[in-house]
Motif scaffolding. Structure first.
Motif, mmCIF file in Angstrom:
data_model
loop_
_atom_site.group_PDB
_atom_site.id
_atom_site.type_symbol
_atom_site.label_atom_id
_atom_site.label_comp_id
_atom_site.label_asym_id
_atom_site.label_seq_id
_atom_site.Cartn_x
_atom_site.Cartn_y
_atom_site.Cartn_z
ATOM 1 N N MET A 1 -7.386 -3.799 -12.136
ATOM 2 C CA MET A 1 -6.255 -2.911 -11.880
ATOM 3 C C MET A 1 -6.658 -1.777 -10.939
ATOM 4 O O MET A 1 -5.958 -1.462 -10.018
ATOM 5 N N ALA A 3 -8.746 -1.672 -8.631
ATOM 6 C CA ALA A 3 -8.941 -2.086 -7.250
ATOM 7 C C ALA A 3 -7.641 -1.999 -6.453
ATOM 8 O O ALA A 3 -7.673 -1.745 -5.253
ATOM 9 N N THR A 4 -6.502 -2.202 -7.092
ATOM 10 C CA THR A 4 -5.229 -2.157 -6.385
ATOM 11 C C THR A 4 -4.647 -0.744 -6.336
ATOM 12 O O THR A 4 -3.630 -0.525 -5.720
ATOM 13 N N LEU A 5 -5.317 0.195 -6.960
ATOM 14 C CA LEU A 5 -4.825 1.569 -6.999
ATOM 15 C C LEU A 5 -5.151 2.270 -5.678
ATOM 16 O O LEU A 5 -6.293 2.212 -5.216
ATOM 17 N N GLU A 61 5.497 2.883 -7.450
ATOM 18 C CA GLU A 61 4.806 2.220 -6.333
ATOM 19 C C GLU A 61 4.860 3.061 -5.062
ATOM 20 O O GLU A 61 3.937 3.055 -4.267
#
Length: 154
Positions: A1, A3-5, A61
């Protein structure tokens, strides 16, 4: 998770952990780092003094181009916070700027507790009470703080 932040959110979380806002603890959920549990101490010399308020904060997002979504989970008697915990605060709506950060938002909410604004209400009944009899409205807010916002025993 993680890593996508986005890097910006990671840096904000690191700063919140390393340099916490006085009277406020904001912890991201382990399974969703965009969702925070927040504990906010009621400001001194306010009807909320001595209270410990739970809030939730979510970074959409579109953050930082969109404001975070924040609401009170603890019941509170305040003209700018409704029964669902939604908060009437300009920086959470039309005055949002990507230059603002999570800590700025939390400090602004804490400041709102110190200075309720019945002229820009979210709860019209509470606002009218505040305008008609501020002393009694403050007594009600103090009573609600004692009833609903007591810190958990250690």
């Amino acid at each position: 998770m993680a890593a996508t932040l986005p890097k910006r959110i990671t840096k904000e979380i690191e700063r919140l952990v390393k340099d916490p806002v006085p009277g406020i603890v904001a912890q991201p959920h382990e399974d969703n780092l965009r969702h925070f549990n927040v504990q906010m101490a009621g400001p001194t010399q306010s009807p909320f003094e001595g209270g410990e308020f739970r809030l939730e904060l979510f970074l959409p997002e579109g953050y930082p181009m969109e404001p975070p979504m924040v609401r009170f989970l603890t019941r509170i008697y305040h003209p700018n916070i409704d029964k669902l915990g939604r908060i009437c605060l300009d920086i959470l709506k039309d005055k949002w700027s990507p230059a603002l950060q999570i800590r700025t938002v939390l400090l602004s909410i804490q400041a709102l507790l110190s200075a309720p604004n019945p002229d820009d209400p979210l709860d019209n009944g509470v606002a009218q009470h505040w305008k008609d009899n501020e002393k009694d409205a403050i007594a009600t807010a103090t009573a609600w703080t004692k009833q609903y916002a007591q810190p958990a025993p250690q």
